[in-house]
Design an enzyme around this catalytic site. Sequence first.
Site, PDB file in Angstrom:
ATOM      1  N   GLY A 130      12.806  21.734   5.203  1.00 27.12           N
ATOM      2  CA  GLY A 130      11.500  21.369   5.739  1.00 27.12           C
ATOM      3  C   GLY A 130      10.545  20.888   4.669  1.00 27.12           C
ATOM      4  O   GLY A 130       9.684  20.043   4.919  1.00 27.12           O
ATOM      5  N   GLU A 134       9.239  17.278   5.819  1.00 27.27           N
ATOM      6  CA  GLU A 134       7.837  17.227   6.232  1.00 27.27           C
ATOM      7  C   GLU A 134       7.029  16.282   5.335  1.00 27.27           C
ATOM      8  O   GLU A 134       6.074  15.650   5.786  1.00 27.27           O
ATOM      9  CB  GLU A 134       7.222  18.626   6.219  1.00 27.27           C
ATOM     10  CG  GLU A 134       7.731  19.545   7.308  1.00 27.27           C
ATOM     11  CD  GLU A 134       7.398  19.051   8.715  1.00 27.27           C
ATOM     12  OE1 GLU A 134       6.234  18.660   8.949  1.00 27.27           O
ATOM     13  OE2 GLU A 134       8.295  19.036   9.573  1.00 27.27           O
ATOM     14  N   HIS A 288      14.653  32.644  -4.606  1.00 29.44           N
ATOM     15  CA  HIS A 288      15.892  33.175  -5.160  1.00 29.44           C
ATOM     16  C   HIS A 288      16.635  32.137  -5.987  1.00 29.44           C
ATOM     17  O   HIS A 288      17.237  32.457  -7.017  1.00 29.44           O
ATOM     18  CB  HIS A 288      16.806  33.691  -4.047  1.00 29.44           C
ATOM     19  CG  HIS A 288      18.032  34.364  -4.579  1.00 29.44           C
ATOM     20  ND1 HIS A 288      19.226  33.700  -4.725  1.00 29.44           N
ATOM     21  CD2 HIS A 288      18.228  35.632  -5.052  1.00 29.44           C
ATOM     22  CE1 HIS A 288      20.120  34.532  -5.237  1.00 29.44           C
ATOM     23  NE2 HIS A 288      19.538  35.698  -5.454  1.00 29.44           N
ATOM     24  N   GLY A 314      13.358  45.540   1.760  1.00 26.58           N
ATOM     25  CA  GLY A 314      14.386  45.175   0.795  1.00 26.58           C
ATOM     26  C   GLY A 314      14.642  43.683   0.695  1.00 26.58           C
ATOM     27  O   GLY A 314      15.603  43.266   0.055  1.00 26.58           O
ATOM     28  N   GLU A 323      11.650  43.728  -9.761  1.00 24.53           N
ATOM     29  CA  GLU A 323      12.999  43.801  -9.196  1.00 24.53           C
ATOM     30  C   GLU A 323      13.889  42.729  -9.815  1.00 24.53           C
ATOM     31  O   GLU A 323      15.065  42.971 -10.104  1.00 24.53           O
ATOM     32  CB  GLU A 323      12.955  43.639  -7.676  1.00 24.53           C
ATOM     33  CG  GLU A 323      14.325  43.793  -7.026  1.00 24.53           C
ATOM     34  CD  GLU A 323      14.270  43.809  -5.505  1.00 24.53           C
ATOM     35  OE1 GLU A 323      14.984  43.006  -4.877  1.00 24.53           O
ATOM     36  OE2 GLU A 323      13.508  44.634  -4.943  1.00 24.53           O
ATOM     37  N   ALA A 324      13.329  41.533 -10.036  1.00 28.45           N
ATOM     38  CA  ALA A 324      14.098  40.456 -10.670  1.00 28.45           C
ATOM     39  C   ALA A 324      14.441  40.795 -12.113  1.00 28.45           C
ATOM     40  O   ALA A 324      15.466  40.344 -12.638  1.00 28.45           O
ATOM     41  CB  ALA A 324      13.315  39.146 -10.598  1.00 28.45           C
ATOM     42  N   GLY A 328      18.113  40.634 -14.399  1.00 29.91           N
ATOM     43  CA  GLY A 328      18.154  39.706 -15.524  1.00 29.91           C
ATOM     44  C   GLY A 328      17.622  38.331 -15.176  1.00 29.91           C
ATOM     45  O   GLY A 328      17.818  37.376 -15.923  1.00 29.91           O
ATOM     46  N   LYS A 329      16.928  38.217 -14.053  1.00 31.22           N
ATOM     47  CA  LYS A 329      16.384  36.920 -13.634  1.00 31.22           C
ATOM     48  C   LYS A 329      15.026  36.649 -14.286  1.00 31.22           C
ATOM     49  O   LYS A 329      14.599  35.503 -14.400  1.00 31.22           O
ATOM     50  CB  LYS A 329      16.263  36.879 -12.103  1.00 31.22           C
ATOM     51  CG  LYS A 329      17.628  37.002 -11.418  1.00 31.22           C
ATOM     52  CD  LYS A 329      17.491  37.194  -9.919  1.00 31.22           C
ATOM     53  CE  LYS A 329      18.866  37.380  -9.272  1.00 31.22           C
ATOM     54  NZ  LYS A 329      18.771  37.656  -7.820  1.00 31.22           N
TER      55      LYS A 329
END
Length: 360
Positions: A130, A134, A288, A314, A323-324, A328-329
């Site tokens: 989209g 768009e 992500h 979650g 959390e990332a 290791g992000k």
Amino acid sequence: MEESSLDVARAAAFKESESLDGISAKIEGYDFNKGVNYSQLFKSFAVTGFQASNLGDAIQLVNEMLDWRLSDETPAEDCTEEERDLAYRTSVKCKVFLGFTSNLISSGIRDIVRYLVQHRMVDVVVTTAGGVEEDLVKCLAPTYRGDFALPGADLRSRGLNRIGNLLVPNDNYCKFEDWIIPIFDQMLKEQSSQNILWTPSKVIARLGREINDETSYLYWAYKNNIPVYCPGLTDGSLGDMLYFHSYKSDSGLVIDIVQDIRAMNSEAVHAGPRKTGMIVLGGGLPKHHICNANMMRNGADFAVYINTAQEFDGSDSGARPDEAVSWGKIRGSAKTVKVHCDATIAFPILVAETFAAHLK
């Protein structure tokens, strides 16, 4: 006995505090007695509290991201001769990944994204189907303001599609089909005659070239050679068009997502000595995809999330930056902030106080 109880109560009520002077900023709001100065108003957000403070932190973090140069760092022992050269080190900037969901392109945020891409202020873009279509549809016909409470059955009978409090006439997608199918026809011919291997990013670049409209962020991405990645290219009207087009030929258009995951991850892996920064509006796939690519280099150095999703279920959309870090992000040493706010409110202010200010 009664006096002893009173002493306990008094000690509990009037527990001595440790001093925060010089440690934490004092909370105070903007003083309109000084007149209306929007830049100073936005600067005051940092000490206003709650999400205003988070937005103030995001503004500071993005400015740090834009100000960073390799020359700010001590040269690594194993760096090349070029990487030791001061002029070279001063020229190396942070690599900026921008991600956003489709609803933001349906909204007026599209024009702010176009501004950033037009002026080469970001290096990599990730969005949903989209977020691609768009932009193109708006070049063919407008989106209108509606209301969140408009009844769906009535809108359906009138051929009007609702996106929150926006309205998109279904005729817009009919115009989109008329425009895009001949392009798919030509791409199919090139696939057969020139052995071209199409990927989502190549398809998107081609559409940006074909639309040839300066109001389109995809046009500017094509013109400025800024890659736009969309691994979920079929999840929207584009997918509908590819579906219908697939029945026009036994040898349909082939779009290879594997080549794009290699290219996307390489954007992070081969960033070289540069730091990387993530600015993600909304959640889901764009969030992500950018985070996962940066995992390949052991994490991004800066991260700004702007969304209203919560972490209690979650979902990745609601996950906070920390959390990332566990995946290791994002690097453990990274500077991060999440602004819990509608991006249509927060992002224009963020851009005004960062990217736009740097362009002046």
